[in-house]
Motif scaffolding. Structure first.
Motif, mmCIF file in Angstrom:
data_model
loop_
_atom_site.group_PDB
_atom_site.id
_atom_site.type_symbol
_atom_site.label_atom_id
_atom_site.label_comp_id
_atom_site.label_asym_id
_atom_site.label_seq_id
_atom_site.Cartn_x
_atom_site.Cartn_y
_atom_site.Cartn_z
ATOM 1 N N GLN A 339 153.112 -42.696 31.043
ATOM 2 C CA GLN A 339 154.422 -42.062 31.167
ATOM 3 C C GLN A 339 154.794 -41.316 29.884
ATOM 4 O O GLN A 339 155.395 -40.235 29.932
ATOM 5 C CB GLN A 339 155.489 -43.123 31.474
ATOM 6 C CG GLN A 339 155.364 -43.756 32.842
ATOM 7 C CD GLN A 339 156.072 -42.938 33.906
ATOM 8 O OE1 GLN A 339 156.633 -41.892 33.629
ATOM 9 N NE2 GLN A 339 156.037 -43.416 35.134
ATOM 10 N N ALA A 340 154.431 -41.885 28.731
ATOM 11 C CA ALA A 340 154.724 -41.223 27.456
ATOM 12 C C ALA A 340 153.971 -39.907 27.350
ATOM 13 O O ALA A 340 154.516 -38.885 26.894
ATOM 14 C CB ALA A 340 154.366 -42.151 26.297
ATOM 15 N N ASP A 341 152.727 -39.908 27.784
ATOM 16 C CA ASP A 341 151.930 -38.686 27.758
ATOM 17 C C ASP A 341 152.525 -37.641 28.701
ATOM 18 O O ASP A 341 152.610 -36.447 28.361
ATOM 19 C CB ASP A 341 150.492 -39.004 28.149
ATOM 20 C CG ASP A 341 149.586 -37.774 28.093
ATOM 21 O OD1 ASP A 341 149.430 -37.201 27.005
ATOM 22 O OD2 ASP A 341 149.033 -37.395 29.141
ATOM 23 N N ALA A 342 152.957 -38.083 29.888
ATOM 24 C CA ALA A 342 153.562 -37.156 30.848
ATOM 25 C C ALA A 342 154.871 -36.580 30.316
ATOM 26 O O ALA A 342 155.167 -35.396 30.504
ATOM 27 C CB ALA A 342 153.799 -37.871 32.181
ATOM 28 N N ALA A 380 162.108 -45.082 35.650
ATOM 29 C CA ALA A 380 163.536 -44.799 35.500
ATOM 30 C C ALA A 380 163.914 -44.655 34.028
ATOM 31 O O ALA A 380 164.727 -43.799 33.659
ATOM 32 C CB ALA A 380 164.362 -45.901 36.159
ATOM 33 N N ILE A 381 163.328 -45.486 33.170
ATOM 34 C CA ILE A 381 163.618 -45.395 31.737
ATOM 35 C C ILE A 381 163.149 -44.058 31.188
ATOM 36 O O ILE A 381 163.863 -43.388 30.427
ATOM 37 C CB ILE A 381 162.957 -46.566 30.983
ATOM 38 C CG1 ILE A 381 163.671 -47.881 31.314
ATOM 39 C CG2 ILE A 381 162.978 -46.325 29.477
ATOM 40 C CD1 ILE A 381 163.021 -49.104 30.695
ATOM 41 N N PHE A 382 161.956 -43.647 31.575
ATOM 42 C CA PHE A 382 161.437 -42.372 31.071
ATOM 43 C C PHE A 382 162.224 -41.186 31.642
ATOM 44 O O PHE A 382 162.339 -40.150 30.987
ATOM 45 C CB PHE A 382 159.944 -42.245 31.389
ATOM 46 C CG PHE A 382 159.072 -42.910 30.363
ATOM 47 C CD1 PHE A 382 158.608 -42.201 29.269
ATOM 48 C CD2 PHE A 382 158.740 -44.250 30.480
ATOM 49 C CE1 PHE A 382 157.813 -42.811 28.309
ATOM 50 C CE2 PHE A 382 157.950 -44.870 29.531
ATOM 51 C CZ PHE A 382 157.483 -44.152 28.438
ATOM 52 N N TYR A 383 162.743 -41.332 32.833
ATOM 53 C CA TYR A 383 163.611 -40.284 33.370
ATOM 54 C C TYR A 383 164.872 -40.153 32.516
ATOM 55 O O TYR A 383 165.323 -39.041 32.219
ATOM 56 C CB TYR A 383 163.983 -40.588 34.818
ATOM 57 C CG TYR A 383 164.978 -39.605 35.396
ATOM 58 C CD1 TYR A 383 164.590 -38.318 35.763
ATOM 59 C CD2 TYR A 383 166.326 -39.954 35.551
ATOM 60 C CE1 TYR A 383 165.498 -37.406 36.284
ATOM 61 C CE2 TYR A 383 167.239 -39.051 36.066
ATOM 62 C CZ TYR A 383 166.821 -37.784 36.433
ATOM 63 O OH TYR A 383 167.724 -36.884 36.934
ATOM 64 N N ASP A 384 165.437 -41.306 32.124
ATOM 65 C CA ASP A 384 166.595 -41.275 31.226
ATOM 66 C C ASP A 384 166.247 -40.585 29.913
ATOM 67 O O ASP A 384 167.042 -39.815 29.363
ATOM 68 C CB ASP A 384 167.086 -42.701 30.953
ATOM 69 C CG ASP A 384 167.865 -43.279 32.114
ATOM 70 O OD1 ASP A 384 168.185 -42.520 33.046
ATOM 71 O OD2 ASP A 384 168.151 -44.489 32.095
ATOM 72 N N PHE A 385 165.055 -40.873 29.377
ATOM 73 C CA PHE A 385 164.617 -40.220 28.143
ATOM 74 C C PHE A 385 164.601 -38.699 28.316
ATOM 75 O O PHE A 385 165.064 -37.959 27.449
ATOM 76 C CB PHE A 385 163.215 -40.708 27.758
ATOM 77 C CG PHE A 385 163.162 -42.123 27.236
ATOM 78 C CD1 PHE A 385 164.318 -42.849 27.023
ATOM 79 C CD2 PHE A 385 161.944 -42.729 26.975
ATOM 80 C CE1 PHE A 385 164.274 -44.157 26.544
ATOM 81 C CE2 PHE A 385 161.875 -44.025 26.490
ATOM 82 C CZ PHE A 385 163.045 -44.743 26.281
ATOM 83 N N TYR A 386 164.055 -38.251 29.434
ATOM 84 C CA TYR A 386 163.916 -36.813 29.672
ATOM 85 C C TYR A 386 165.287 -36.147 29.792
ATOM 86 O O TYR A 386 165.521 -35.072 29.240
ATOM 87 C CB TYR A 386 163.089 -36.570 30.928
ATOM 88 C CG TYR A 386 162.859 -35.117 31.239
ATOM 89 C CD1 TYR A 386 162.116 -34.310 30.383
ATOM 90 C CD2 TYR A 386 163.397 -34.546 32.389
ATOM 91 C CE1 TYR A 386 161.908 -32.961 30.665
ATOM 92 C CE2 TYR A 386 163.190 -33.205 32.683
ATOM 93 C CZ TYR A 386 162.445 -32.420 31.818
ATOM 94 O OH TYR A 386 162.258 -31.100 32.090
ATOM 95 N N VAL A 387 166.207 -36.782 30.529
ATOM 96 C CA VAL A 387 167.559 -36.235 30.676
ATOM 97 C C VAL A 387 168.245 -36.147 29.317
ATOM 98 O O VAL A 387 168.905 -35.143 28.990
ATOM 99 C CB VAL A 387 168.391 -37.099 31.646
ATOM 100 C CG1 VAL A 387 169.855 -36.656 31.643
ATOM 101 C CG2 VAL A 387 167.825 -37.022 33.055
#
Length: 721
Positions: A339-342, A380-387
């Motif tokens: 997920q971090a790479d994506a 969901a956590i990574f989505y929050d990061f992206y937002v």
């Protein structure tokens, strides 16, 4: 000529040559049949019985159309070659795309797809499935054994062969939330499509919890028909544990018999299955077939529980059971790294920024993701990061050459750019909102016991959240409540604060309050109540469903509509117990009778909160707050008389007086009277309400019959088994 113009002209030419009929949306005769000419090499002439033969069978017509389409493709290729020689120009390749052209014609002209179009591949090299396995385990972390079983389940019909009229295979997939059950099926279909085994990578999902009553039979059959007739080879059924029994029997028949015989006559209208009302049809749909389909049942329950929904015969036909396990530590690390790479690539591509994802932030994710939701929580956590990163780019002087640094400080992840810092995690637990709700609770006059109960929930829910994050078992308590008390005692106000409070502390996902009565839940006609009730419940998911005068849902044993509503409500409360709070409000006596209407009601409402009538002192304080909110001040000299007036009215009939509404009405009346006084005296203080502005006339009458049901009586009833 543009590509779109050439494409449109080619489709029109093909349609005129092949079908010789108007487009579906141009037809004026609904009964007009599709006609195809046998000889595709001759132009279609005027209709004449001796010069043309009509194909009435839809499958033969489709075969003929396919032949003609292939000829058209060849003609287009020849035309392209000729144009290359003459004008060094080519026809757009999309014009020669047979599949796309056929798809466009079906869409534009209403031609139904036929089974004869399905491409069958009988022999598949074992290496194909080996390659697919390697792809899937690179996508679905920590499930190698389960993915091996899944690949074998899809390979089975290519080894054993297919049985005419039966599904290709019936597969049961069990595993916890976030373990990759849906993603594994999706990836499997995509890989088989890319390998040329499937003609489509579509996966149809039928959520059985959507169909809650027999009145939804047509909708259910329409959805099922579309899935069975689609190009996709995979149909997933989920939440079948909560499915309507009659529809579960249909699914069981698809598994065991390969088809379901319909109990009504249906016809197709523009590709949609509809019930025939006239009976004057030459062809109808009287059964649905699962031939050639993979039927997959997805659940979080143990396989042994599936038999409870369908029975032993169903389980006999399940040839493959795939059980996914909870994610282990190594799998979690792999998913987080993936997920971090994506995220890094997405930030570079979309946000035009470079980020480095530090190891400390990966470790933070590993600690804080919800263990009960698995990979879904990590996503969901990574989505929050992206937002949050997008917010930083939008609201800062960011340039493409700038790099955003990520870090963790005081157990909170941050992103920094140009000295501007944003919090990466959008926490569900908002301390600001908690403080705001507590402040509003403090401003509410009285109701001390109610306030104490609400605040007691925070410590319990916070502890359960920590246990959940650590993968420990949680001791969830029922949060459904019963509010008793006379009108105007603050029940709706408290319900609204509870919904916000529960959202702030993470007990609810949305925090909205949906306030309804019987009229919003109970329909007037047979079969409509359950769907109506479910639509209201769905609007309240993630928040609080507040049912005022809840006892009106039950009007006796002959009230079948009301009983249907209660049954639907009880079932939904169980199905959505983690993200729905139901509050029933009403008088104690009537609520006692209501709880007897359904055996499941009492056990699901353990929290009984009584809202006592306000005292004269409390109503005087409420009146002062009401006046302040409207820009007025009550003269302190009026306080004693105002309090005595409230005590007198409350003692006579608090229910009719309205409690808090009484204070509001008194203040609003005083404001009107003060206006008349101030008009006559321009020097008077326009914000001050004096004694002469108040009307202390007692207007309520004694109650005809006092409700002598005590809170203890109601609690005893609720504790009865």
């Amino acid at each position: 000529m543009s590509k779109d113009d050439r494409r449109r002209d080619e489709k029109e030419r093909l349609w005129n040559e092949v079908l010789n009929k108007p487009r579906t949306y141009e037809s004026t005769d609904a009964s007009q049949e599709i006609e195809l000419t046998i000889n595709a090499n001759e132009k279609v002439k005027e209709k004449a019985e001796n010069t043309k033969e009509t194909l009435k069978r839809a499958d033969l017509a489709m075969d003929e159309l396919n032949k003609i389409l292939k000829k058209q493709q060849k003609d287009l290729e020849n035309l392209s070659n000729e144009m290359k020689k003459r004008e060094n120009e080519t026809i757009d390749p999309s014009l020669m795309d047979l599949d796309q052209l056929e798809k466009d014609i079906r869409r534009d002209y209403g031609v139904e797809e036929m089974k004869s179009y399905r491409k069958e591949i009988k022999e598949i090299e074992p290496s194909v499935f080996e390659d697919i396995y390697n792809v899937i385990i690179s996508k679905i972390m920590g499930q190698k054994d389960a993915m091996k079983l899944l690949v074998n389940a899809f390979r089975r019909p290519y080894v054993m062969g297919e049985v005419t009229g039966k599904p290709r295979n019936v597969i049961l997939i069990s595993g916890p939330e976030g373990s990759g059950r849906h993603e594994a099926v999706t990836q499997m279909a995509r890989s088989l499509y890319e390998k040329g085994v499937f003609i489509s990578d579509e996966v149809y999902t039928i959520d059985m919890s959507r169909y809650t009553s027999g009145s939804q039979e047509t909708i259910f059959l329409q959805d099922l028909y579309q899935a069975l007739q689609g190009k996709g080879s995979v149909i997933c059924f989920e939440h079948f544990e909560n499915g309507f029994p009659a529809f579960l029997r249909m699914i069981d028949s698809l598994v065991t018999d390969g088809k379901v015989v319909l109990n009504k006559r249906y016809v197709l209208s523009k590709g949609v299955l509809v019930e025939n009302q006239t009976g004057l049809v030459t062809s109808s749909v009287d059964s649905l077939s699962a031939e050639g389909k993979y039927l997959i049942f997805i659940t979080t329950q143990k396989p042994s529980k599936v038999q409870d929904a369908f029975g032993a015969d169903f389980m006999y036909h399940v040839l493959d059971t795939v059980i996914l396990k909870p994610l282990d530590e190594e799998s979690v690390k792999a998913i987080i790294a993936q997920q971090a790479d994506a995220l890094t690539k997405k930030a570079k591509e979309n946000l035009k920024t470079d980020i480095e994802f530090p190891q400390e932030l990966q470790e933070w994710v590993a600690v804080h993701y919800d263990k009960t939701q698995g990979a879904d929580s990590i996503s969901a956590i990574f989505y929050d990061f992206y937002v949050s990163l997008a917010e930083l780019v939008l609201h800062s002087d960011h340039k493409e050459t700038d790099q955003i640094s990520l870090s963790v400080r005081d157990d909170v992840p941050y992103a920094l750019c140009h000295g501007q810092e944003v919090r990466l995690s959008r926490s569900k637990n908002s301390q600001e909102e908690i403080d705001a709700v507590n402040a509003e609770l403090d401003e509410i006059v009285g109701l001390d016991m109610v306030k104490d109960y609400i605040r007691s929930l925070q410590a319990h829910i916070a502890m359960q959240q920590k246990r959940r994050e650590q993968g420990m078992k949680t001791a969830e308590v029922s949060k459904h409540m019963i509010f008793t008390g006379n009108p105007g005692t603050g029940k709706t106000t408290i319900a609204r604060l509870i919904s916000r409070y529960m959202k702030a502390i993470g007990a609810l996902s949305q925090g909205q309050l949906v306030e309804v009565t019987r009229a919003d839940l109970v329909a007037q006609y047979v079969g409509q109540t359950a769907p109506l009730t479910m639509s209201v419940i769905k609007s309240a998911l993630g928040g609080v469903l507040f049912i005022d005068e809840a006892y009106s849902l039950y009007r006796g044993k002959d009230d079948s509509f009301g009983l249907e509503c209660i049954d639907t409500l009880v079932k939904a409360m169980e199905d959505h117990r983690d993200d729905l709070i139901v509050i029933l409000a009403g008088y104690k006596k009537e609520m006692a009778g209501f709880l007897e209407s359904n055996s499941g009601l009492k056990s699901r409402f353990p929290n009984l909160i009584n809202f006592p009538d306000y005292t004269g002192e409390e109503l005087r304080k409420i009146a002062a707050l009401q006046a302040k909110g409207k820009g007025y001040v009550i003269d302190e000299a009026v306080f004693d008389r105002l309090e005595s007036y409230f005590n007198e009215v409350q003692s006579i009939n608090a229910a009719e007086a309205g409690n808090g509404r009484l204070a509001r009405n008194v203040v609003e009346d005083a404001i009107l009277r003060q206006s008349e006084r101030v008009v006559k005296d321009p020097e008077a203080d326009m914000s001050l309400l004096k004694e002469e502005d108040f009307d202390f006339t007692v207007k309520v009458k004694p109650a005809a019959k006092k409700d002598d049901t005590t809170l203890e009586d109601l609690m005893k009833l609720m504790n009865q088994q």
